[in-house]
Every structure is written in structure tokens, then in C-alpha cells.
Motif scaffolding. Sequence first.
Motif, PDB file in Angstrom:
ATOM      1  N   ASP A  58       0.806  -1.214   0.000  1.00  0.00           N
ATOM      2  CA  ASP A  58       0.000   0.000   0.000  1.00  0.00           C
ATOM      3  C   ASP A  58       0.846   1.273   0.000  1.00  0.00           C
ATOM      4  OD1 ASP A  58       1.005  -0.043   2.558  1.00  0.00           O
ATOM      5  OD2 ASP A  58      -0.943  -0.212   3.552  1.00  0.00           O
ATOM      6  N   ARG A  59       2.168   1.139  -0.132  1.00  0.00           N
ATOM      7  CA  ARG A  59       3.041   2.301  -0.207  1.00  0.00           C
ATOM      8  C   ARG A  59       3.075   2.848  -1.631  1.00  0.00           C
ATOM      9  NH1 ARG A  59       5.504  -1.527   2.917  1.00  0.00           N
ATOM     10  NH2 ARG A  59       6.629  -2.381   1.124  1.00  0.00           N
ATOM     11  N   PRO A  60       3.388   4.139  -1.799  1.00  0.00           N
ATOM     12  CA  PRO A  60       3.481   4.695  -3.154  1.00  0.00           C
ATOM     13  C   PRO A  60       4.567   4.012  -3.983  1.00  0.00           C
ATOM     14  CG  PRO A  60       3.320   6.456  -1.534  1.00  0.00           C
ATOM     15  CD  PRO A  60       3.518   5.183  -0.771  1.00  0.00           C
ATOM     16  N   GLY A  61       4.340   3.946  -5.289  1.00  0.00           N
ATOM     17  CA  GLY A  61       5.299   3.297  -6.183  1.00  0.00           C
ATOM     18  C   GLY A  61       5.210   1.785  -6.086  1.00  0.00           C
ATOM     19  N   LEU A  62       6.337   1.138  -6.257  1.00  0.00           N
ATOM     20  CA  LEU A  62       6.371  -0.330  -6.193  1.00  0.00           C
ATOM     21  C   LEU A  62       6.312  -0.860  -4.776  1.00  0.00           C
ATOM     22  CD1 LEU A  62       9.153  -1.008  -8.881  1.00  0.00           C
ATOM     23  CD2 LEU A  62       6.676  -1.211  -9.181  1.00  0.00           C
ATOM     24  N   GLY A  63       6.575   0.002  -3.805  1.00  0.00           N
ATOM     25  CA  GLY A  63       6.574  -0.444  -2.419  1.00  0.00           C
ATOM     26  C   GLY A  63       7.858  -1.105  -1.992  1.00  0.00           C
ATOM     27  N   VAL A  64       8.943  -0.820  -2.698  1.00  0.00           N
ATOM     28  CA  VAL A  64      10.235  -1.435  -2.379  1.00  0.00           C
ATOM     29  C   VAL A  64      10.804  -0.819  -1.118  1.00  0.00           C
ATOM     30  CG1 VAL A  64      12.624  -1.731  -3.160  1.00  0.00           C
ATOM     31  CG2 VAL A  64      10.731  -1.968  -4.797  1.00  0.00           C
ATOM     32  N   VAL A  65      11.194  -1.669  -0.168  1.00  0.00           N
ATOM     33  CA  VAL A  65      11.941  -1.228   1.020  1.00  0.00           C
ATOM     34  C   VAL A  65      13.205  -2.073   1.058  1.00  0.00           C
ATOM     35  CG1 VAL A  65      11.956  -0.976   3.513  1.00  0.00           C
ATOM     36  CG2 VAL A  65       9.811  -0.646   2.238  1.00  0.00           C
ATOM     37  N   LEU A  66      14.336  -1.442   0.800  1.00  0.00           N
ATOM     38  CA  LEU A  66      15.592  -2.170   0.703  1.00  0.00           C
ATOM     39  C   LEU A  66      16.184  -2.495   2.063  1.00  0.00           C
ATOM     40  CD1 LEU A  66      17.243  -0.175  -2.209  1.00  0.00           C
ATOM     41  CD2 LEU A  66      16.191  -2.428  -2.339  1.00  0.00           C
ATOM     42  N   ALA A  67      16.881  -3.609   2.112  1.00  0.00           N
ATOM     43  CA  ALA A  67      17.572  -3.998   3.358  1.00  0.00           C
ATOM     44  C   ALA A  67      18.775  -3.090   3.573  1.00  0.00           C
ATOM     45  CB  ALA A  67      18.012  -5.445   3.237  1.00  0.00           C
TER      46      ALA A  67
END
Length: 359
Positions: free
Chosen positions: A350-359
Amino acid sequence: MKITAIRLERRVLDLDPPFPAAWDPDPRRRFEVTLVFVETDEGLTGVGSGDTMDGFEAYEHLFVDRDPLDLERHVRALETIAFHAARYWPLEAALWDLAGKAEGVPTARLCGGAQERLPVYASTGALLSPGDRAETALALREEGFRALKLRIDGTRVEDGLACVRAVREAVGDTMEIAVDLNEGWRMPGDTRPPLEGEVVRQLAGKLRELEVLWLEEPLPTTDPRGLAELRADSRVPLAGGEMTRTVAELDACLEADALDIYQPDAVLAVGLLRAKELALRVLAQGRRFTPHTWTNGIGLLVNLHVAAGVGGGPFLEFPYDPPTWTPERRDFMLAEPLRPDADGYLSVPDRPGLGVVLA
């Protein structure tokens, strides 16, 4: 808003154990991914991944100082590069991530927003004995998967058929079974001849008796007439197109009514925009769209967004074949590996864009 820089970052995961030889004739103990960062003068950064991007530096100047939201222009530029060099679709994925962030919505919303989650099938890769593969199928069912995909090695067709039969006997009608012949592409250096037509026809007939969900890439998509004839004769749903180089190839299959399920990967085949456009034509003709996703966690996210955005299905491919191929390996660049819920669905972040959160 303008693009100020495009930055590539390679990350490596040491593998222990390595990929099985059945997946790669030269198994490596390292899994390498390339991250693409598109930076702008307004502080927004888009992130993509899915292919190596080797040699892209020579073409970076075609995008810097341009409007990152001019997606149609960038796709046309990437298509001209693909004609001469490589397919750099992870860059387009980063641009769609950036576009979603600029609008404050998930990229799937920009693709139509038809669905917020999709059921997934466990896409396996190792070649196991019939008994072992039946055991893994039962374990997958316990985890909540309602479908799985098995691969048949073209040099060991009878062994592969025995695995499909064993899995069907083990799971009964509680799981859908898709089968992949992988005749649509080759690993570098694989020069073996394609399967003979009669072998494919006989196999399709036997798979029909086992009520498979689809038979994937029994022939290359460059042979739409052959696929259409096989589809009509076998009455088995056919899937393909995961690594096609042009949309025209897929449109030829659509015109010939050669496939039931279209599978172009948005970061390996024709890009996200063209995959979305094709999906709408496919769905309008009463066929299915469910892209290939066998890259990494970010590539899986890209294809989830486009498939959910247009209303794809019946399932989305979820690469999963423990202990060798797990979410921890596939998604090691992400802060949290992607996993389906208890009902076997993968939700659009549900985050904007692809929703990628990098490690």
C-alpha cells in the motif's frame, strides 16, 4: 522534474547450497542482482531491478535531464536500445516506481487498479524424483498454496511426466498443476534441438488426462501457427511468452489464437508499459495474463503491480522451491521477503510506487 542521475548498484548473496545443476549447468555459489536508482532534482528516487543492466552506462545520457514521468518516450528509447544491445527494462520499472511516488499511489493504481491482491502458485524448479516431488507438493498445500508449477526437462520427458502423475495422485483435485516445458528460450550455450512435434503432441495428450491447468512453452512463441494447431488438437490450455523480445511476437500469437495465457515478464521481456497494453488486449479477447516473475523480489513486485493493475490471473507466479529457492534468497535485497498470506494471496504493497523497502 528532471532526471539528474541513474545509478546502478550490485549486491551479492553467497549461496550454500548452490542452485541445482538442473537449473543451471554451471551452478554458482553467488546470486548477484543489480539495483537501478533513478534520481531527480526534486528529491524523488525510483528503484528497479530484474536484470544485469550490463553495458547500460553507454546509454545513460539518453535519459538524464529528461522528465522521468514521460514514460512513453522512455519506453520508445528503451526499445531502440533493445534493438541494438540489451533489454534494460529494470530502468523502466524504476521510472514507474518514481511515477507512483510522484502521484502518491501504488504503481498498480497507475496500471488500472483492478485488484489489490492475487492468488499465487508455487513455481518450482528442481528436478526431483516422483516421490520426492509429491511430498513437496503436499507440503506446499499445507502452506496454503492452491496451485503449483512443475518443470519437465526436454531430455527426460518420461521422468517429468511421472512427476506430474505422482503429484496429481498425491494432491487429487485440491491443487491446480501447471507444467512448463521451457521450449521458448535457452540458457547461453544450450544448443540442443527443440523437442519433436510428435513428442510434444503425445505429452500434451497425457497432460490433458491429468487435468493440468496449462502447458507452458511447449513450442517457441515464434511459431504461433504450431502453437495454435497444438492448442486445437490437444485441448490443453497453452501458456507462453515469458522472454519474448517484441510485443509483435505476442500480438502474432493473439491474432492466431495460439495461447490461453500470456506471460511476458515486465523486467525481462517487453517492459511494464507494453506488458500492460498487451494485457488489456489479451483480456479483451477472453484470454489470461499472468507474467513470468523468476528474477528477484523487486522483479516479482513489478509484475505483481502490472498483473493486479489490469486484473490478471488466474494465479501469479511465485518462485518457491525450498530448500534451494526461498523468499530469503530471492528477496535478500529487501528488508522483508515477500510471502503470500494464509489464503495463498500476495497483496500489492500500500506504499506509493512499487513499495520497495531495501535492506
